[in-house]
Motif scaffolding. Structure first.
Motif, PDB file in Angstrom:
ATOM      1  N   LEU A  71     -14.133  83.274  87.854  1.00 50.56           N
ATOM      2  CA  LEU A  71     -14.785  84.373  87.897  1.00 50.56           C
ATOM      3  C   LEU A  71     -13.532  85.741  88.884  1.00 50.56           C
ATOM      4  CD1 LEU A  71     -16.875  86.834  87.618  1.00 50.56           C
ATOM      5  CD2 LEU A  71     -17.025  86.653  90.515  1.00 50.56           C
ATOM      6  N   ASP A  72     -12.619  85.234  88.797  1.00 47.97           N
ATOM      7  CA  ASP A  72     -11.831  85.522  89.601  1.00 47.97           C
ATOM      8  C   ASP A  72     -10.632  85.491  88.272  1.00 47.97           C
ATOM      9  OD1 ASP A  72     -12.502  85.670  92.428  1.00 47.97           O
ATOM     10  OD2 ASP A  72     -11.018  84.331  92.829  1.00 47.97           O
ATOM     11  N   ARG A 119      -7.771  88.865  83.884  1.00 45.42           N
ATOM     12  CA  ARG A 119      -7.504  89.285  82.360  1.00 45.42           C
ATOM     13  C   ARG A 119      -8.348  90.612  82.017  1.00 45.42           C
ATOM     14  NH1 ARG A 119     -10.010  88.813  78.072  1.00 45.42           N
ATOM     15  NH2 ARG A 119     -12.284  88.616  79.637  1.00 45.42           N
ATOM     16  N   ALA A 120      -9.676  91.008  82.547  1.00 41.92           N
ATOM     17  CA  ALA A 120     -10.075  92.275  82.082  1.00 41.92           C
ATOM     18  C   ALA A 120      -8.813  93.504  82.843  1.00 41.92           C
ATOM     19  CB  ALA A 120     -11.419  92.362  82.927  1.00 41.92           C
ATOM     20  N   HIS A 155      -3.044  96.894  79.809  1.00 39.88           N
ATOM     21  CA  HIS A 155      -2.388  96.861  78.354  1.00 39.88           C
ATOM     22  C   HIS A 155      -2.684  97.745  77.671  1.00 39.88           C
ATOM     23  CE1 HIS A 155      -0.574  95.560  74.940  1.00 39.88           C
ATOM     24  NE2 HIS A 155      -1.536  94.944  74.377  1.00 39.88           N
ATOM     25  N   TRP A 156      -3.922  97.913  77.153  1.00 40.39           N
ATOM     26  CA  TRP A 156      -4.627  99.257  76.552  1.00 40.39           C
ATOM     27  C   TRP A 156      -4.214 100.547  76.361  1.00 40.39           C
ATOM     28  CZ3 TRP A 156      -6.337  99.386  71.642  1.00 40.39           C
ATOM     29  CH2 TRP A 156      -7.218  97.641  71.351  1.00 40.39           C
ATOM     30  N   ASN A 210     -20.090  92.909  79.853  1.00 32.06           N
ATOM     31  CA  ASN A 210     -19.212  91.274  79.046  1.00 32.06           C
ATOM     32  C   ASN A 210     -19.170  90.836  80.384  1.00 32.06           C
ATOM     33  OD1 ASN A 210     -18.736  92.077  75.735  1.00 32.06           O
ATOM     34  ND2 ASN A 210     -16.362  92.574  76.989  1.00 32.06           N
ATOM     35  N   LEU A 211     -19.156  91.386  81.796  1.00 33.99           N
ATOM     36  CA  LEU A 211     -19.146  91.454  82.648  1.00 33.99           C
ATOM     37  C   LEU A 211     -20.591  90.423  83.207  1.00 33.99           C
ATOM     38  CD1 LEU A 211     -16.661  93.375  85.110  1.00 33.99           C
ATOM     39  CD2 LEU A 211     -16.192  90.854  84.399  1.00 33.99           C
ATOM     40  N   GLU A 212     -21.159  91.200  83.205  1.00 36.99           N
ATOM     41  CA  GLU A 212     -22.592  91.021  83.307  1.00 36.99           C
ATOM     42  C   GLU A 212     -23.223  89.206  82.450  1.00 36.99           C
ATOM     43  OE1 GLU A 212     -27.230  92.913  83.601  1.00 36.99           O
ATOM     44  OE2 GLU A 212     -25.718  94.519  82.681  1.00 36.99           O
ATOM     45  N   ARG A 213     -22.284  89.577  81.315  1.00 33.91           N
ATOM     46  CA  ARG A 213     -23.054  88.555  80.392  1.00 33.91           C
ATOM     47  C   ARG A 213     -22.596  87.209  80.768  1.00 33.91           C
ATOM     48  NH1 ARG A 213     -22.976  92.506  76.083  1.00 33.91           N
ATOM     49  NH2 ARG A 213     -20.632  91.737  75.643  1.00 33.91           N
TER      50      ARG A 213
END
Length: 285
Positions: free
Chosen positions: A35-36, A41-42, A48-49, A255-258
């Motif tokens: 998870l960390d 990464r997120a 980056h974006w 995405n985090l929830e999935r």
């Protein structure tokens, strides 16, 4: 023997429970690290974006600034050229006006000198002729004849009046001749090649002015259309970026929830497995 067997089985059961507790502890550590890593990464992806969006925005702003500066320079140069043309036209008009004034002054001076010379010559001829003196004596008043020198003054006045009348008649005759001459020239102007050439040049000048005006209008319309398209594209890009920034947190949250649900399902599946499932069958009792 039975006690030994139960002791061995108890030890084996305790050992399995200890290994299961250790596996669950390690599994929780693995889930936490995963998870960390996902969060890191997120976060890196988001930075980056954001960096890419900032670079694109800076490039776009630089391009728009450069285009605005180019257009400002072009409009400024056009205004300077127009002002120079206007100044040149005014200078030409001033020079033409001064030239006409000087010509008029010269003509007036020439006419005045001519009139003065004519008057002096007439006076000399009148004074030298005895007939003019006799006529002057006849036309002089009795009061002027009684006065000393009155005959001479009366003769001079009569001669001056005659000269004025004569000059006026000459001027009228000359003016009539000039008017007749101008009328003849106007009648012959249709056959004059210079007149036709002047008319052709005027028509060509008018056509060139219309063509230039049409070209300027077309260029202005084209530039306005380009500016409008650029503005619409910028507004569309801004709306797209705004929509992306609005929806990106929702997508990341989903995405985090999935991912969290996936990890929980994996952990539950592993926990629900029978103890010793991963061991070789030879070691399973």
């Amino acid at each position: 023997i039975i006690e030994e067997v139960w002791r061995v089985k108890r030890e084996e059961r305790l050992d399995r429970e200890a290994r299961r507790d250790e596996f669950e502890r390690l599994e929780e550590l693995r889930d936490k690290k995963s998870l960390d890593k996902e969060k890191k990464r997120a976060k890196d992806e988001r930075e980056h974006w954001q960096e890419m969006r900032e670079i694109a925005a800076e490039e776009k702003e630089a391009t728009e600034t450069r285009r605005r500066n180019i257009r400002k320079d072009y409009l400024l140069q056009w205004k300077v050229d127009a002002s120079k043309r206007a100044v040149a036209v005014r200078d030409n008009q001033k020079r033409t006006l001064l030239r006409e004034q000087k010509l008029k002054e010269k003509e007036d001076n020439r006419l005045r000198k001519f009139r003065e010379s004519q008057f002096l010559s007439t006076m000399r001829d009148g004074n030298a002729s005895p007939k003019s003196a006799q006529d002057a004596d006849e036309t002089s008043s009795p009061k002027a004849a009684d006065m000393p020198g009155g005959s001479m003054r009366g003769a001079a006045k009569s001669v001056e009046a005659e000269e004025r009348a004569k000059r006026q008649a000459e001027r009228d005759k000359k003016r009539q001749q000039e008017e007749a001459k101008q009328a003849k020239v106007a009648k012959l102007g249709a056959t004059n090649p210079n007149t036709s050439e002047i008319l052709r040049f005027r028509e060509w000048k008018i056509a060139q002015d219309k063509k230039k005006q049409a070209f300027e209008n077309a260029r202005l319309q084209r530039e306005l259309a380009e500016e409008k398209a650029t503005k619409e594209a910028a507004e569309a890009a801004a709306k797209r970026e705004e929509k992306f920034e609005t929806l990106e947190p929702l997508r990341e949250e989903a995405n985090l929830e999935r991912e969290h649900k996936r990890n929980e399902a994996c952990v539950n599946r592993i926990r629900n497995l029978p103890i010793g499932t991963g061991l070789p069958l030879a070691l399973v009792y």
